[in-house]
Design a protein around this motif. Structure first.
Motif, short mmCIF file in Angstrom:
data_model
loop_
_atom_site.label_atom_id
_atom_site.label_comp_id
_atom_site.label_asym_id
_atom_site.label_seq_id
_atom_site.Cartn_x
_atom_site.Cartn_y
_atom_site.Cartn_z
N ILE A 2 3.33 -6.56 -6.69
CA ILE A 2 3.18 -6.44 -5.06
C ILE A 2 3.87 -5.25 -4.62
CG2 ILE A 2 3.95 -7.68 -3.07
CD1 ILE A 2 3.15 -10.38 -4.57
N PRO A 3 5.05 -5.00 -4.90
CA PRO A 3 5.62 -3.90 -4.03
C PRO A 3 4.54 -2.49 -4.39
CG PRO A 3 7.29 -4.93 -5.29
CD PRO A 3 6.08 -5.69 -5.73
N LEU A 4 3.97 -2.29 -5.58
CA LEU A 4 3.27 -1.12 -5.80
C LEU A 4 2.03 -1.21 -5.25
CD1 LEU A 4 2.65 1.11 -8.08
CD2 LEU A 4 1.49 -0.35 -9.42
N LEU A 5 1.43 -2.44 -4.97
CA LEU A 5 0.29 -2.44 -4.35
C LEU A 5 0.41 -2.31 -2.91
CD1 LEU A 5 -1.10 -5.86 -6.11
CD2 LEU A 5 -2.28 -3.42 -6.07
N ALA A 6 1.41 -2.61 -2.49
CA ALA A 6 1.92 -2.60 -1.12
C ALA A 6 2.14 -1.36 -0.67
CB ALA A 6 3.14 -3.37 -0.73
N THR A 24 9.33 -11.86 1.37
CA THR A 24 8.38 -12.98 2.00
C THR A 24 7.03 -12.67 1.08
OG1 THR A 24 9.07 -13.00 4.12
CG2 THR A 24 6.83 -13.66 3.83
N LEU A 25 6.63 -11.53 0.90
CA LEU A 25 5.46 -11.01 0.06
C LEU A 25 5.58 -11.70 -1.36
CD1 LEU A 25 4.42 -7.43 1.40
CD2 LEU A 25 3.52 -9.71 2.25
N MET A 26 6.67 -11.44 -1.85
CA MET A 26 6.90 -12.06 -3.17
C MET A 26 7.03 -13.48 -3.53
SD MET A 26 7.37 -9.02 -5.15
CE MET A 26 8.44 -9.14 -6.60
N GLN A 27 7.28 -14.17 -2.49
CA GLN A 27 7.41 -15.68 -2.76
C GLN A 27 6.13 -16.36 -2.17
OE1 GLN A 27 10.83 -17.13 -0.66
NE2 GLN A 27 12.34 -16.20 -1.95
N TYR A 28 5.18 -15.67 -1.49
CA TYR A 28 4.10 -16.14 -1.06
C TYR A 28 2.88 -16.49 -2.19
CZ TYR A 28 -0.35 -17.15 1.85
OH TYR A 28 -1.48 -17.67 2.20
N ASP A 29 2.20 -17.37 -2.19
CA ASP A 29 1.32 -17.87 -3.32
C ASP A 29 -0.08 -17.07 -3.30
OD1 ASP A 29 2.91 -19.42 -4.40
OD2 ASP A 29 1.89 -21.30 -3.61
N TRP A 30 -0.48 -16.50 -2.54
CA TRP A 30 -1.58 -15.65 -2.40
C TRP A 30 -2.86 -16.17 -2.78
CZ3 TRP A 30 -0.94 -11.75 1.02
CH2 TRP A 30 0.42 -11.42 1.07
N PRO A 31 -3.34 -17.33 -1.94
CA PRO A 31 -4.58 -18.08 -2.50
C PRO A 31 -5.73 -16.85 -2.39
CG PRO A 31 -3.89 -18.83 -0.29
CD PRO A 31 -2.88 -17.73 -0.74
N GLY A 32 -5.74 -15.88 -1.45
CA GLY A 32 -6.78 -14.91 -1.20
C GLY A 32 -6.42 -13.77 -2.26
N ASN A 33 -5.61 -13.66 -3.18
CA ASN A 33 -5.24 -12.44 -3.95
C ASN A 33 -4.97 -11.42 -3.30
OD1 ASN A 33 -5.20 -14.25 -6.81
ND2 ASN A 33 -7.33 -14.78 -5.71
N VAL A 34 -5.35 -10.11 -4.14
CA VAL A 34 -5.30 -8.94 -3.78
C VAL A 34 -6.09 -8.48 -2.23
CG1 VAL A 34 -5.58 -6.35 -4.21
CG2 VAL A 34 -4.77 -8.06 -5.88
N ARG A 35 -7.09 -9.16 -2.12
CA ARG A 35 -7.57 -8.87 -0.84
C ARG A 35 -6.92 -9.61 0.42
NH1 ARG A 35 -12.42 -11.73 -1.45
NH2 ARG A 35 -13.52 -9.63 -2.38
N GLU A 36 -6.41 -10.64 0.26
CA GLU A 36 -5.42 -11.15 1.27
C GLU A 36 -4.37 -10.28 1.41
OE1 GLU A 36 -3.26 -14.98 2.49
OE2 GLU A 36 -3.83 -15.18 0.48
N LEU A 37 -3.71 -9.68 0.27
CA LEU A 37 -2.56 -9.02 0.55
C LEU A 37 -2.90 -7.62 1.37
CD1 LEU A 37 0.35 -7.95 0.00
CD2 LEU A 37 -0.57 -7.08 -2.22
N ARG A 38 -4.19 -7.08 0.96
CA ARG A 38 -4.70 -5.89 1.62
C ARG A 38 -4.63 -6.23 3.31
NH1 ARG A 38 -8.89 -1.79 0.31
NH2 ARG A 38 -9.81 -1.36 2.20
N ASN A 39 -5.37 -7.20 3.48
CA ASN A 39 -5.64 -7.40 4.97
C ASN A 39 -4.36 -7.68 5.54
OD1 ASN A 39 -8.38 -7.36 4.38
ND2 ASN A 39 -8.76 -9.53 4.14
N VAL A 40 -3.30 -8.52 5.21
CA VAL A 40 -2.04 -8.75 5.55
C VAL A 40 -1.37 -7.36 5.79
CG1 VAL A 40 0.27 -9.68 5.17
CG2 VAL A 40 -1.84 -11.04 4.64
N LEU A 41 -1.25 -6.41 4.91
CA LEU A 41 -0.58 -5.20 5.06
C LEU A 41 -1.19 -4.35 6.13
CD1 LEU A 41 0.39 -4.61 1.46
CD2 LEU A 41 1.80 -4.95 3.39
N GLU A 42 -2.59 -4.23 6.18
CA GLU A 42 -2.96 -3.44 7.53
C GLU A 42 -2.87 -3.98 8.98
OE1 GLU A 42 -7.67 -1.69 8.54
OE2 GLU A 42 -7.38 -3.59 7.18
N GLY A 43 -2.86 -5.30 8.83
CA GLY A 43 -2.23 -5.89 10.08
C GLY A 43 -0.96 -5.63 10.45
#
Length: 504
Positions: free
Chosen positions: A334-338, A363-382
């Motif tokens: 996650i840190p690398l992707l972020a 927070t990012l490391m503990q979340y379950d990410w049901p939307g996977n990398v796409r969800e992480l991408r959208n969260v970080l953009e916002g």
């Protein structure tokens, strides 16, 4: 070449202790040396690439910051050499003034970060903070073995063994022409894998054509794939080739292959086996040279047993099967992707580059990410858009992202006892089905049974949610408001709608 070393107090809590700055500009070297030393780091500097590898071998360098403009050789050649001979050293690009580094070849050669010129102290320190949390490649990694051990590969990022295994598989399979079935949850990057397979192949200079089979009504999929003749149906006013013809010589990516209807499945099987396609309403076959890569997040083996998917087509598609891990199984990435996504969106939206604060990272490391990398991408953009401080903090993230709000499921004793004698794969599939029913029932209840509102809250397309509900036997009609309680009790935590809905 000049070199200077400044010894500061030891900082065992920081991953980057010693930095090597390689730049022909003496003023830039001096500026960066002062900035990094004030942050308590040791600094080496070099004016050219000559002797850099010797310096790294002699000193324990953690990070090499390489100028994009070197007098003696390409910065990219130096990065390539460092990745090959010193894979345990992190590398970053010092971008030339006025040049964008977002799509730089440096990132394909192992660099995981960049710093823009003219140098701004706050941005330089922010880059160091990111580097502190960027995993380094294992020192014994070797590219000469044919294995890609870089943190990035064809637009994908990962240092976990599961992702490195994916990269190695793509490198090995990509150069062949076999069909590949890519499996994985929504948002894990199946299309990226398909594109990487295409780019690794001899077809890389030919078309890459993609179709989401669930995005079109079944009656239009055949025309889209195989084309049609004038008058074949209402609206067919002229002859039109399909995607198989458009992909001639290249690759056709069929996403959500499990949503193809029976007739389309039969035609795809014929096209894959014989290399021939016939337009809807036509009488003559056309030969095509197309490599097919398919993807799905559905259990095709189970669909074959239920008669919903052709067994012969499944076997033809999965000559090679490549499974992508969900993000929750590789949270160390996650840190690398972020860092990658924050770079991308800072450039795209012309925003200052921000590092993740410790609370946001946790927070990012503990979340379950049901939307996977796409969800992480959208969260970080916002989060980058909403951030006003020097770092992205937890308060910049969507309110529902905290670990306490992530869905947590506990299987009941009754379920475990009732399924204790089943094979593991079958028992797990039953558990997943019961989770889907419980989770979706709760989501529908929170949204008054409204399909559109529930789909928005969960980050799903309305049609995708309807299909999922139908597969889990939860609804008999679009306007029904009843929800079905799972026959086996599960405990689900409260889930709130995202402030930044994810796109599936």
């Amino acid at each position: 070449m000049d070199s200077t070393v400044s010894v500061a107090g030891s900082m065992p809590e920081r991953a980057v202790q010693r930095i090597l700055v390689v730049s022909p500009n003496a003023e830039v070297r001096q500026t960066l040396r002062e900035i990094f030393e004030q942050d308590g780091r040791d600094v080496l500097t070099a004016a050219a690439s000559a002797g850099v590898e010797e310096m790294i071998s002699r000193a324990e360098v953690d990070l090499v910051l390489c100028d994009q403009q070197l007098p003696d050789e390409s910065a990219y050649a130096l990065l390539e050499a460092l990745r090959a001979h010193h894979p345990g050293v992190r590398t970053a690009l010092l971008a030339a003034p006025g040049m964008s580094a977002a799509a730089s070849p440096a990132f394909e050669r192992g660099a995981t970060d960049y710093l823009a010129q003219p140098v701004v102290a706050a941005e330089a320190i922010t880059m160091l903070r990111r580097a502190d949390h960027t995993p380094r490649a294992h020192p014994s990694a070797s590219l000469t073995s044919g294995e890609n051990e870089s943190p990035s590969f064809r637009g994908m990022y990962g240092t976990t063994e599961s992702m490195r295994s994916v990269f190695r598989m793509i490198s090995r399979v990509g150069r062949t022409g076999v069909t590949v079935l890519v499996t994985g949850e929504s948002g894990t990057g199946k299309e990226l894998v398909a594109r990487a397979l295409h780019d690794e192949s001899t077809r890389r200079n030919k078309p890459f054509v993609a179709l989401n089979c669930s995005a079109l009504p079944s009656e239009l999929v055949e025309s889209e794939l195989f084309g049609h003749m004038r008058g074949a149906f209402t609206g067919a006013v002229k002859d039109r080739g399909g995607l198989f013809e458009a992909a001639h010589g290249g690759t056709l990516f069929l996403d959500e292959i499990g949503d193809l209807g029976p007739l389309a499945q039969a035609k795809v099987l014929r096209a894959v086996e014989s290399g021939e396609v016939m337009r809807v309403g036509g009488t003559k076959s056309t030969h095509v040279d197309v490599r097919v890569i398919a993807a799905t997040n559905r259990p095709l083996d189970e669909m074959v047993m239920d008669g919903r998917f052709r067994e012969d087509l499944l076997y033809r598609l999965k000559v090679i099967s490549l499974a992508l891990p969900p993000l929750r199984e590789r949270t160390s990435d996650i840190p690398l992707l972020a860092g990658h996504f924050l770079h991308l969106f800072a450039e795209r939206h012309h925003l200052p580059l921000r590092a993740l604060g410790d609370d946001a990272r946790e927070t990012l490391m503990q979340y379950d990410w049901p939307g996977n990398v796409r969800e992480l991408r959208n969260v970080l953009e916002g989060a980058l858009v909403m951030c006003d401080g020097a770092e992205i903090s937890a308060c910049d993230l969507p309110a529902g992202l905290s670990a306490s709000s992530a869905p947590r499921v506990s299987l009941s004793t009754a379920f475990l006892e009732a399924n204790a004698d089943l094979p593991f794969v079958e028992a797990r599939e039953r558990a997943l089905r019961e989770f889907d029913r419980a989770f979706l029932s709760a989501a529908l209840a929170r949204n008054g049974g409204n399909i559109a509102r529930t789909a928005r809250a969960l980050g799903l397309h309305r049609q995708s949610l309807q299909k999922l509900l139908a597969r889990r036997d939860l609804r008999n009609g679009e306007n029904a408001h009843e929800t079905v309680v799972p026959p086996v009790p599960l405990r689900t935590g409260h889930t709130t709608a995202r402030e930044h809905p994810k796109v599936r």
